[in-house]
Enzyme design. Structure first.
Site, short mmCIF file in Angstrom:
data_model
loop_
_atom_site.label_atom_id
_atom_site.label_comp_id
_atom_site.label_asym_id
_atom_site.label_seq_id
_atom_site.Cartn_x
_atom_site.Cartn_y
_atom_site.Cartn_z
N GLU A 1 0.86 -1.19 0.00
CA GLU A 1 0.00 0.00 0.00
C GLU A 1 0.88 1.23 0.00
O GLU A 1 1.91 1.25 0.68
CB GLU A 1 -0.91 0.05 1.24
N TYR B 1 7.80 2.12 -7.66
CA TYR B 1 7.09 0.85 -7.83
C TYR B 1 6.68 0.64 -9.30
O TYR B 1 6.81 -0.47 -9.82
CB TYR B 1 5.85 0.81 -6.93
N1 COA Z 1 10.71 11.69 -7.65
C1 COA Z 1 10.36 10.85 -8.66
N2 COA Z 1 10.77 9.56 -8.74
C2 COA Z 1 11.56 9.10 -7.73
C3 COA Z 1 11.96 9.92 -6.65
C4 COA Z 1 11.51 11.27 -6.64
N3 COA Z 1 11.85 12.11 -5.64
N4 COA Z 1 12.73 9.18 -5.81
C5 COA Z 1 12.81 7.94 -6.34
N5 COA Z 1 12.11 7.89 -7.52
C6 COA Z 1 11.91 6.71 -8.37
C7 COA Z 1 12.57 6.90 -9.71
O1 COA Z 1 11.88 6.10 -10.65
C8 COA Z 1 13.95 6.29 -9.46
O2 COA Z 1 14.59 5.87 -10.63
P1 COA Z 1 15.53 6.93 -11.44
O3 COA Z 1 16.55 7.40 -10.44
O4 COA Z 1 16.09 6.10 -12.54
O5 COA Z 1 14.63 8.04 -11.86
C9 COA Z 1 13.62 5.11 -8.61
O6 COA Z 1 12.56 5.57 -7.78
C10 COA Z 1 14.77 4.58 -7.76
O7 COA Z 1 15.29 5.65 -6.98
P2 COA Z 1 16.20 5.42 -5.69
O8 COA Z 1 17.34 6.39 -5.72
O9 COA Z 1 16.56 3.97 -5.56
O10 COA Z 1 15.17 5.84 -4.52
P3 COA Z 1 15.54 6.39 -3.08
O11 COA Z 1 16.73 5.61 -2.53
O12 COA Z 1 15.68 7.84 -3.12
O13 COA Z 1 14.26 5.97 -2.22
C11 COA Z 1 11.99 6.22 -1.46
C12 COA Z 1 12.92 6.19 -2.69
C13 COA Z 1 10.56 6.35 -1.94
C14 COA Z 1 12.14 4.90 -0.68
C15 COA Z 1 12.41 7.43 -0.56
O14 COA Z 1 12.03 8.62 -1.20
C16 COA Z 1 11.83 7.40 0.84
O15 COA Z 1 12.39 6.82 1.77
N6 COA Z 1 10.67 8.07 1.00
C17 COA Z 1 10.01 8.15 2.34
C18 COA Z 1 9.53 6.80 2.80
C19 COA Z 1 8.49 6.24 1.86
O16 COA Z 1 7.66 6.98 1.33
N7 COA Z 1 8.53 4.91 1.67
C20 COA Z 1 7.57 4.23 0.82
C21 COA Z 1 6.30 3.99 1.56
S1 COA Z 1 5.12 3.10 0.58
#
Ligand code: COA
Length: 147
Positions: A103, A115
């Protein structure tokens, strides 16, 4: 480096959790998940001796549920969530799960992008799913091989 979460990580994980989420899991929630929930699989991502991220995949027979994935703000956009997600998908495949579900808040654009990039599709909307602000959740699913 991805490794199993241990009790020794919990203080740091809970501090991060409080920084990241508006409805954070408590220390008690994490203790239960780590030590008492037989379905849970908790991992941390370590970088420079720090916990840069953490995740939890609950494997329940043919279903895997991505219960938690988070990256510390200062480590974002460097591929850590992608690495953890790859790791968990692999866990689910090796456990012969047919599907991974999760979710996500409708407003959580970064997570939804992550995702979708990994083959998850929006299967349903769960109304008022989050108790803190009554926000809806998307139920997202990724069918795994053979399904
Ligand atoms: N905006 C748009 N796309 C994003 C993004 C952003 N700020 N951050 C990550 N993505 C997507 C992109 O598709 C990215 O691929 P790309 O770099 O080729 O564009 C892909 O995710 C992988 O990015 P990555 O660097 O591995 O992500 P991250 O290590 O920054 O972590 C989250 C992503 C969502 C886990 C992080 O923002 C986070 O911890 N958020 C708060 C907690 C949360 O919301 N968890 C999920 C709950 S369901």
């Amino acid at each position: 480096m991805i490794r199993e979460m241990t009790d020794a990580d919990l203080d740091r994980v809970v501090r991060l959790e409080q920084k990241i989420f508006s409805s954070p899991w408590s220390l008690r929630n994490f203790r239960y998940e780590l030590n008492d929930n037989p379905f849970a699989n908790l991992y941390v991502y370590e970088a420079d001796g720090e916990i840069a991220g953490y995740c939890d995949l609950q494997i329940k027979f043919e279903n895997a549920d991505l219960a938690l994935i988070a990256v510390a703000p200062e480590y974002r956009r460097s591929g850590i969530a992608q690495e953890m997600l790859d790791f968990m998908i692999d866990l689910a495949v090796r456990a012969e799960c047919e599907i991974i579900s999760l979710e996500v808040r409708k407003s959580n654009e970064p997570a939804i992008r992550l995702y979708e990039k990994n083959g998850f599709i929006q299967a349903n909307i769960r109304k008022n799913y989050y108790s803190d602000n009554h926000e809806d959740a998307y139920l997202m699913i990724k069918p795994l091989g053979g399904f």
